[in-house]
Design an enzyme around this catalytic site. Structure first.
Site, short mmCIF file in Angstrom:
data_model
loop_
_atom_site.label_atom_id
_atom_site.label_comp_id
_atom_site.label_asym_id
_atom_site.label_seq_id
_atom_site.Cartn_x
_atom_site.Cartn_y
_atom_site.Cartn_z
N ASP A 37 0.88 -1.21 -0.08
CA ASP A 37 0.11 0.06 0.00
C ASP A 37 0.92 1.31 0.00
O ASP A 37 0.24 2.28 0.57
CB ASP A 37 -1.05 0.18 1.09
CG ASP A 37 -0.30 -0.17 2.63
OD1 ASP A 37 1.08 -0.27 2.53
OD2 ASP A 37 -1.02 -0.01 3.43
N HIS A 232 22.15 2.42 -20.30
CA HIS A 232 21.13 2.80 -19.25
C HIS A 232 21.43 2.20 -17.96
O HIS A 232 20.55 1.48 -17.02
CB HIS A 232 19.79 2.71 -19.61
CG HIS A 232 19.44 3.60 -20.70
ND1 HIS A 232 18.31 3.43 -21.59
CD2 HIS A 232 19.87 4.77 -20.98
CE1 HIS A 232 18.39 4.67 -22.52
NE2 HIS A 232 19.09 5.51 -22.17
N ASP A 249 25.14 10.28 -15.91
CA ASP A 249 24.22 10.87 -16.70
C ASP A 249 22.80 11.22 -15.84
O ASP A 249 22.21 10.30 -15.51
CB ASP A 249 23.54 9.87 -17.56
CG ASP A 249 22.79 10.35 -18.86
OD1 ASP A 249 22.13 11.23 -18.59
OD2 ASP A 249 22.70 9.71 -19.79
N ASP A 260 18.98 16.95 -19.14
CA ASP A 260 19.55 15.71 -19.13
C ASP A 260 21.30 15.83 -19.63
O ASP A 260 21.46 16.13 -20.67
CB ASP A 260 18.94 14.88 -20.37
CG ASP A 260 19.43 13.51 -20.94
OD1 ASP A 260 20.14 13.04 -20.33
OD2 ASP A 260 18.88 13.16 -21.87
N HIS A 339 24.48 4.39 -29.95
CA HIS A 339 23.21 5.20 -30.08
C HIS A 339 23.20 6.35 -30.82
O HIS A 339 24.07 6.83 -31.53
CB HIS A 339 23.01 5.64 -28.52
CG HIS A 339 24.00 6.15 -27.75
ND1 HIS A 339 24.09 7.67 -27.95
CD2 HIS A 339 24.92 6.15 -26.92
CE1 HIS A 339 24.96 8.13 -27.18
NE2 HIS A 339 25.60 7.01 -26.46
N HIS A 343 18.03 13.49 -28.70
CA HIS A 343 16.79 13.65 -28.80
C HIS A 343 16.07 14.90 -28.43
O HIS A 343 16.73 15.88 -27.86
CB HIS A 343 16.37 12.38 -27.90
CG HIS A 343 16.75 12.33 -26.53
ND1 HIS A 343 16.44 13.32 -25.45
CD2 HIS A 343 17.99 11.91 -26.01
CE1 HIS A 343 17.25 13.05 -24.50
NE2 HIS A 343 18.32 12.19 -24.73
N HIS A 350 13.08 12.15 -22.96
CA HIS A 350 13.14 11.60 -24.41
C HIS A 350 11.67 12.26 -24.83
O HIS A 350 10.67 11.67 -24.91
CB HIS A 350 12.88 10.36 -24.59
CG HIS A 350 14.35 9.64 -24.41
ND1 HIS A 350 14.27 8.26 -24.01
CD2 HIS A 350 15.67 10.33 -24.14
CE1 HIS A 350 15.58 8.13 -23.64
NE2 HIS A 350 16.29 9.20 -23.77
N GLU A 373 24.93 14.46 -27.34
CA GLU A 373 25.40 13.21 -26.52
C GLU A 373 26.04 11.99 -26.99
O GLU A 373 25.79 11.01 -27.13
CB GLU A 373 24.38 12.86 -25.66
CG GLU A 373 23.06 12.19 -26.46
CD GLU A 373 22.09 11.45 -25.25
OE1 GLU A 373 22.37 10.86 -24.53
OE2 GLU A 373 20.96 11.91 -25.27
N TYR A 377 32.20 3.47 -26.21
CA TYR A 377 31.96 2.59 -25.17
C TYR A 377 33.07 1.38 -25.37
O TYR A 377 32.66 0.70 -26.58
CB TYR A 377 30.37 2.02 -24.92
CG TYR A 377 29.60 3.28 -24.98
CD1 TYR A 377 29.33 3.87 -23.68
CD2 TYR A 377 29.12 3.92 -25.97
CE1 TYR A 377 28.57 4.90 -23.34
CE2 TYR A 377 28.33 5.01 -25.83
CZ TYR A 377 28.02 5.62 -24.48
OH TYR A 377 27.27 6.77 -24.54
N ARG A 395 30.46 9.46 -22.02
CA ARG A 395 29.52 10.21 -22.95
C ARG A 395 29.49 11.57 -22.27
O ARG A 395 29.76 11.72 -21.12
CB ARG A 395 28.15 9.36 -22.52
CG ARG A 395 27.00 10.23 -23.01
CD ARG A 395 25.61 9.27 -23.17
NE ARG A 395 25.17 9.08 -21.94
CZ ARG A 395 25.15 7.87 -21.71
NH1 ARG A 395 25.68 6.86 -22.48
NH2 ARG A 395 24.38 7.43 -20.59
N GLU A 397 27.09 14.86 -22.67
CA GLU A 397 25.76 15.18 -23.12
C GLU A 397 25.59 16.68 -22.46
O GLU A 397 25.62 16.99 -21.41
CB GLU A 397 24.74 14.18 -22.49
CG GLU A 397 23.31 14.65 -22.85
CD GLU A 397 22.41 13.46 -22.35
OE1 GLU A 397 22.62 12.90 -21.38
OE2 GLU A 397 21.28 13.34 -22.98
N1 GLY Z 1 19.25 10.14 -19.98
C1 GLY Z 1 19.06 9.19 -20.91
C2 GLY Z 1 19.49 9.77 -22.06
O1 GLY Z 1 20.49 10.36 -22.29
O2 GLY Z 1 19.00 9.77 -23.44
MN MN Z 2 19.87 12.11 -23.48
MN MN Z 3 21.11 11.36 -20.66
#
Ligand code: GLY
Ligand code: MN
Ligand code: MN
Length: 429
Positions: A37, A232, A249, A260, A339, A343, A350, A373, A377, A395, A397
């Site tokens: 609950d 992720h 991130d 982000d 990737h 975005h 996103h 970003e 890797y 990364r 970003e």
């Molecule tokens: N934090 C997720 C991305 O960078 O798309």
């Molecule tokens: Mn992102």
């Molecule tokens: Mn990100």
């Protein structure tokens, strides 16, 4: 803060698109059980929020263009002193009319009796088809009690509006990015071998909340060493090791608008030679990608710029062998950069909005916000790669606003050159 006038303008624009013989039905988010609950922190549905700013579950927003007694109606929870004593305050019907400008409000428990009447004579029913299966079925039930109507997905038009950010939305996003940049700096200052990733996560959350952003926009990724090769990674449970990189991130949410940001830095405060080399390739790719952003450019121009530099870097580091143009063409770089370079960013991390228009990549326009970003890797189990590059995930970003003449990096306060990062880390404890 988004003003009442701006919420009203958003509804007006949507209703102008819908036309006079229509009705729109949009549900709020629901509370989600975490265990037995207890619930997860409530997060309002972004489309629902965009149109009214009302922050309770169990509500349904109705728009009826041209309705004589008001075109904006809410079904929501009734006031209930006992429930409010246990679970928290409710606006009730009067509160929704007073504070959120609804022309009419009805108890949500009466929706089955009232809504079919409101739908009567409306030929087009706009709703977010497919977003919530259970709610779709309820709409079909209400529809059968009313005249025949055609159901049209509202998401396309609504999401196109959301893609263009107003001055007040940009202000909130800038604030989210500035708070997030402070959090990344705090993480750099606090990081040292022997701490655990979740302890760095705690530093991020501390800075978000202390600076006025209660929630993160998404689960923070705090990934040291090889963990950063999981795009992720959110377990955040490993011990930080001397000699490893730490990839973070993380972004704050301000009035539901997201930042982000990713930054990568050495746990011990000093980049090793291989780390410097690979980091600088990613940085070079990121800077070149950002430079492509301006009105009229294709949304994927940053990706193309980044891929060229990252692939060149992979060849120069000896990780890939061959001609850069062929390695791009046969997508060999994807083994180490799998990737896209960005975005849309907004109420959702996103964010919504089409990336293609008429089969072509979307052209950037002022007011759009996107992330940039790039990353590389190279996991410990990478094959045919020299040991010095293994166990690194990098990364970088940033959040970038398209302006009239080019771009504005909303997250520019987060350090990203090697000298700037090392300077911040040498001040830490
Ligand atoms: N934090 C997720 C991305 O960078 O798309
Ligand atoms: Mn992102
Ligand atoms: Mn990100």
């Amino acid at each position: 803060m988004i003003s009442k006038a701006e919420f009203a303008l958003r509804r007006k624009r949507l209703m102008a698109m819908m036309g006079s013989d229509s009705i729109a039905i949009l549900p709020s988010a629901s509370e989600m059980t975490r265990s037995r609950d207890t619930e997860y922190s409530f997060r309002q549905d972004s489309d629902f929020h965009y149109l009214c700013g009302f922050n309770e579950p169990e509500a349904v927003l109705i728009l009826i263009p041209g309705r004589k007694h008001g075109d904006y109606i809410m079904f929501n929870r009734e006031r209930d002193l006992v429930k409010e004593t246990w679970h928290g305050r409710r606006a009730g019907q009067q509160g929704v009319m007073d504070k959120f400008n609804a022309a009419d409000a009805f108890p949500v428990d009466d929706i089955d009796d009232i809504l079919p009447g409101l739908m009567e004579g409306r030929e087009t029913i706009y709703c977010a088809i497919g977003a919530n299966k259970e709610f779709d079925e309820r709409i079909i039930g209400w529809l059968s009690g009313a005249s025949q109507g055609e159901i049209i997905d509202i998401s396309h038009a609504l999401h196109d509006f959301r893609l263009y950010k107003s001055a007040s939305e940009i202000k909130l996003m800038r604030k989210a990015a500035e708070i997030s940049a402070k959090a990344h700096i705090r993480a750099m200052e606090k990081a040292r071998p022997g701490l655990y990733e979740y302890q760095i996560e705690a530093e991020l959350l501390h800075e978000f909340a202390t600076s006025g952003a209660r929630f993160p926009a998404y689960n923070s990724i705090v990934a040291s060493g090889d963990n950063a090769c999981i795009l992720h990674y959110v377990e955040n449970e490993s011990e930080l090791k001397d000699g490893d990189l730490l990839m973070i991130d993380a972004g704050a949410e301000v009035d539901l608008y997201a930042a982000d940001i990713s930054r990568t830095f050495p746990v011990n405060g000093r980049f090793s030679e291989p780390q410097k080399i690979m980091y600088n390739w990613v940085l070079k790719a990121q800077l070149a990608a950002i430079e492509t952003i301006k009105p009229g450019a294709c949304w994927n121009a940053p990706h193309e710029a980044a891929v060229k530099i990252l692939t060149k870097g992979l060849v120069e580091m000896g990780i890939l062998k061959g001609k850069v143009s062929s390695l791009i063409k046969n997508e060999a770089y994807k083994a180490f950069y799998m990737h896209k370079t960005g975005h849309w960013l907004g109420l959702d991390v996103h964010d919504v909005g089409d990336y293609q228009v008429g089969g072509e990549p979307r052209v950037l326009e002022p007011g759009m916000v996107l992330t940039v970003e790039p990353g590389l890797y190279v996991p410990l189990n990478a094959k045919k790669v020299a040991k010095r590059w293994k166990g690194m995930g990098i990364r970088i970003e940033d959040d970038v606003l398209v302006t009239k003449n080019g771009f504005d990096v909303l997250s520019k306060n987060a350090p990203k050159t090697i000298p700037d990062i090392e300077a911040v880390m040498s001040k830490g404890n």
